[in-house]
Design a protein around this motif. Sequence first.
Motif, mmCIF file in Angstrom:
data_model
loop_
_atom_site.group_PDB
_atom_site.id
_atom_site.type_symbol
_atom_site.label_atom_id
_atom_site.label_comp_id
_atom_site.label_asym_id
_atom_site.label_seq_id
_atom_site.Cartn_x
_atom_site.Cartn_y
_atom_site.Cartn_z
ATOM 1 N N GLY A 22 0.790 -1.230 0.000
ATOM 2 C CA GLY A 22 0.000 0.000 0.000
ATOM 3 C C GLY A 22 0.817 1.273 0.000
ATOM 4 N N GLU A 23 2.065 1.221 -0.460
ATOM 5 C CA GLU A 23 2.914 2.413 -0.499
ATOM 6 C C GLU A 23 2.326 3.470 -1.439
ATOM 7 N N LEU A 24 2.697 4.723 -1.185
ATOM 8 C CA LEU A 24 2.323 5.822 -2.064
ATOM 9 C C LEU A 24 3.038 5.627 -3.410
ATOM 10 N N ILE A 25 2.310 5.792 -4.510
ATOM 11 C CA ILE A 25 2.911 5.583 -5.829
ATOM 12 C C ILE A 25 3.206 6.928 -6.488
ATOM 13 N N LEU A 26 4.492 7.254 -6.552
ATOM 14 C CA LEU A 26 4.955 8.430 -7.277
ATOM 15 C C LEU A 26 5.260 7.993 -8.703
ATOM 16 N N PHE A 27 5.035 8.877 -9.663
ATOM 17 C CA PHE A 27 5.072 8.462 -11.060
ATOM 18 C C PHE A 27 5.667 9.553 -11.935
ATOM 19 N N THR A 28 6.393 9.145 -12.953
ATOM 20 C CA THR A 28 6.806 10.075 -14.003
ATOM 21 C C THR A 28 6.908 9.307 -15.301
ATOM 22 N N CYS A 29 6.805 10.022 -16.410
ATOM 23 C CA CYS A 29 6.846 9.409 -17.732
ATOM 24 C C CYS A 29 7.689 10.291 -18.635
ATOM 25 N N SER A 30 8.749 9.733 -19.188
ATOM 26 C CA SER A 30 9.673 10.547 -19.965
ATOM 27 C C SER A 30 10.665 9.648 -20.686
ATOM 28 N N ARG A 31 11.280 10.183 -21.711
ATOM 29 C CA ARG A 31 12.437 9.516 -22.283
ATOM 30 C C ARG A 31 13.512 9.470 -21.206
ATOM 31 N N GLY A 57 11.413 9.375 5.555
ATOM 32 C CA GLY A 57 10.591 8.254 6.003
ATOM 33 C C GLY A 57 9.293 8.063 5.233
ATOM 34 N N LEU A 58 9.137 8.726 4.066
ATOM 35 C CA LEU A 58 7.928 8.540 3.266
ATOM 36 C C LEU A 58 7.937 7.137 2.657
ATOM 37 N N ASP A 59 6.858 6.416 2.841
ATOM 38 C CA ASP A 59 6.742 5.057 2.319
ATOM 39 C C ASP A 59 6.220 5.134 0.887
ATOM 40 N N PHE A 60 7.089 5.011 -0.085
ATOM 41 C CA PHE A 60 6.690 5.234 -1.478
ATOM 42 C C PHE A 60 7.361 4.252 -2.420
ATOM 43 N N LYS A 61 6.791 4.177 -3.613
ATOM 44 C CA LYS A 61 7.424 3.524 -4.756
ATOM 45 C C LYS A 61 7.426 4.545 -5.891
ATOM 46 N N LEU A 62 8.561 4.717 -6.538
ATOM 47 C CA LEU A 62 8.692 5.648 -7.657
ATOM 48 C C LEU A 62 8.698 4.860 -8.955
ATOM 49 N N VAL A 63 7.672 5.067 -9.778
ATOM 50 C CA VAL A 63 7.536 4.356 -11.049
ATOM 51 C C VAL A 63 7.963 5.296 -12.183
ATOM 52 N N ILE A 64 8.956 4.895 -12.962
ATOM 53 C CA ILE A 64 9.488 5.720 -14.052
ATOM 54 C C ILE A 64 9.234 5.010 -15.372
ATOM 55 N N VAL A 65 8.231 5.482 -16.112
ATOM 56 C CA VAL A 65 7.881 4.895 -17.404
ATOM 57 C C VAL A 65 8.663 5.605 -18.504
ATOM 58 N N GLY A 66 9.274 4.828 -19.360
ATOM 59 C CA GLY A 66 10.040 5.398 -20.462
ATOM 60 C C GLY A 66 11.220 4.510 -20.777
ATOM 61 N N GLY A 67 11.941 4.864 -21.800
ATOM 62 C CA GLY A 67 13.078 4.048 -22.185
ATOM 63 C C GLY A 67 14.096 4.846 -22.965
ATOM 64 N N ASN A 68 15.179 4.193 -23.298
ATOM 65 C CA ASN A 68 16.201 4.760 -24.171
ATOM 66 C C ASN A 68 16.919 3.575 -24.804
ATOM 67 N N ARG A 69 16.971 3.544 -26.128
ATOM 68 C CA ARG A 69 17.571 2.408 -26.821
ATOM 69 C C ARG A 69 19.084 2.385 -26.711
ATOM 70 N N ASN A 70 19.641 3.401 -26.083
ATOM 71 C CA ASN A 70 21.063 3.373 -25.778
ATOM 72 C C ASN A 70 21.205 2.857 -24.345
ATOM 73 N N PRO A 71 21.677 1.634 -24.161
ATOM 74 C CA PRO A 71 21.733 1.042 -22.814
ATOM 75 C C PRO A 71 22.652 1.793 -21.862
ATOM 76 N N THR A 88 5.855 17.405 -1.942
ATOM 77 C CA THR A 88 5.581 15.991 -2.192
ATOM 78 C C THR A 88 5.151 15.298 -0.904
ATOM 79 N N MET A 89 5.814 15.639 0.191
ATOM 80 C CA MET A 89 5.429 15.077 1.493
ATOM 81 C C MET A 89 4.007 15.502 1.862
ATOM 82 N N LEU A 90 3.711 16.773 1.647
ATOM 83 C CA LEU A 90 2.381 17.299 1.974
ATOM 84 C C LEU A 90 1.305 16.583 1.184
ATOM 85 N N LEU A 91 1.484 16.512 -0.131
ATOM 86 C CA LEU A 91 0.474 15.888 -0.979
ATOM 87 C C LEU A 91 0.414 14.379 -0.755
ATOM 88 N N GLY A 92 1.572 13.789 -0.470
ATOM 89 C CA GLY A 92 1.609 12.344 -0.255
ATOM 90 C C GLY A 92 0.880 11.916 1.004
#
Length: 511
Positions: free
Chosen positions: A242-251, A272-286, A382-386
């Motif tokens: 049930g952690e807070l889900i932080l999110f971003t989407c970008s190259r 001490g914020l209990d969160f998971k940071l999800v980063i959607v995106g990719g780069n074909r250069n490894p 972020t803490m306030l909104l979270g």
Amino acid sequence: MADEQTPHDFDNFPSGLAGKRILLCTESLGPVNGVSRTTKMLVDQLRSNEVIVSVVAPYNHTKINTFNPISPSSNVNSLYQEEVRLAGYPLPFNPELSVAYPVRLSEIYRRTFGGPPDLIYLASPASLGFQVMLQMRQYAKELQVPVICNFQTDLARYCSVLFPWPLGGMANRTFGLVEGNLFRDSSVKTIFYPSTSVKKYLDKDANVPTNKMEVLRRGVNTKDFDPAKKSLALRKEWAPNGELILFTCSRIAGEKGFGFLAQVAKELDKEGLDFKLVIVGGNRNPVVFQEVKDMFGSLNEKGKVIFPGFKVGEDLMVHYASADIFLHCSITETFGLVVLEAMASGVPVIARDQGGPSDTIEQGKTGFLIPPDDLDGFVRKTMLLGRDSRLREQFALAGRAFACEATWERISNKAAWQMFDTIEQFKQDKQSGISTTQAPSVGWLPLSAPARRFLLPKIITAKIAFSLSIIFGFWTIVGTYLVFTDIGHLFKTHTPRASTLKRSVSHWIKG
């Protein structure tokens, strides 16, 4: 500007544009970035209303037709459903994009309509768009095709971030001078800009006349990006406790503000914020991808940062809607379409107060805007909104309402009306003789009319050749840098990473 001179109903498409030939040159196609998604929406809208659009772009990794087919009832030749791809050199830090090799405008004409179109539309002009504008201005006025530019990428700012000192500063100033010089030419009739920050750049740095500038924001499909698409199963996968889900989407690239985001995430972890940071995106250069991932350090080992990869279509929309807070840390965005997509998905946004997001987010109502270098302020908001689910819900509802007013149809119709007005004005000018008697400046030579007719084509050819030599010179400098960057990335790919080597040595010593 156009709206003040000729008010139009943007709920309706200009019927007079049907059958007109539009040459659309863009730097990116396919599921690459917000610019390419914006371009796709415009092309689909034009083609669905019987406008003949031929799309030209450098090759990218997809090499497939990007746009929707023309309607079966259309009388438009099927040739113009296909994209014309030009050879180019892929950017090492973003292989989805390429720097177009020098190409003559006459060759582009030949491969599209067989001759000049009614109008040229340059989407986010860079390596290809610059070539088109530079060559167009060398033609006699009666041979020039009116040009509309959509300024969607701040190349000068990107160069400052991407290139090492002193190349970054030099490239920044060079792009500013080149863009200003090209945009001011009489062949360029309109420059669309997406945000106040871009307007300031065009006005102050590029010295573009105000009467050429026209605001054109971006839209979002609120049927696609919808809070109802929230997936409880996906949330459970990301945050099983049930952690807070932080999110971003970008190259996934350093210039997208990931260094700042990594600092934010580390500070949130310390708080001490209990969160998971999800980063959607990719780069074909490894190598680039790994460099960004390494920025988060021990948070990767703790499992607090998740990289699901590149997402498109329904999968992308579900990912958006399943988050709690969207964090936008890039300061190079001229608009920031991802911010609007997050708001449409019912996800409140916290962004650095620079560029396009500054116009999109209403402070304290649909999200928070933080001064670009205020790390502590970003963390505190972020803490306030979270920790305040009621405030998140209020922001989500207000953001969704705002997004529902920004429809692609109205935005594309506005661009279409500007195209129609430009073509009509150009036609009137030619009929009245305003722009048909001018020629390249040879008036200082005492030449007879036959001599002028003989010399004029040669002067045009010489000026175009000179222009292409300038382009080739700049490309050679940039290309050399890109090749060395590629070699560096290749070396890193086939060499043990420094951190891995250090750990191995450490274990060997302890053993």
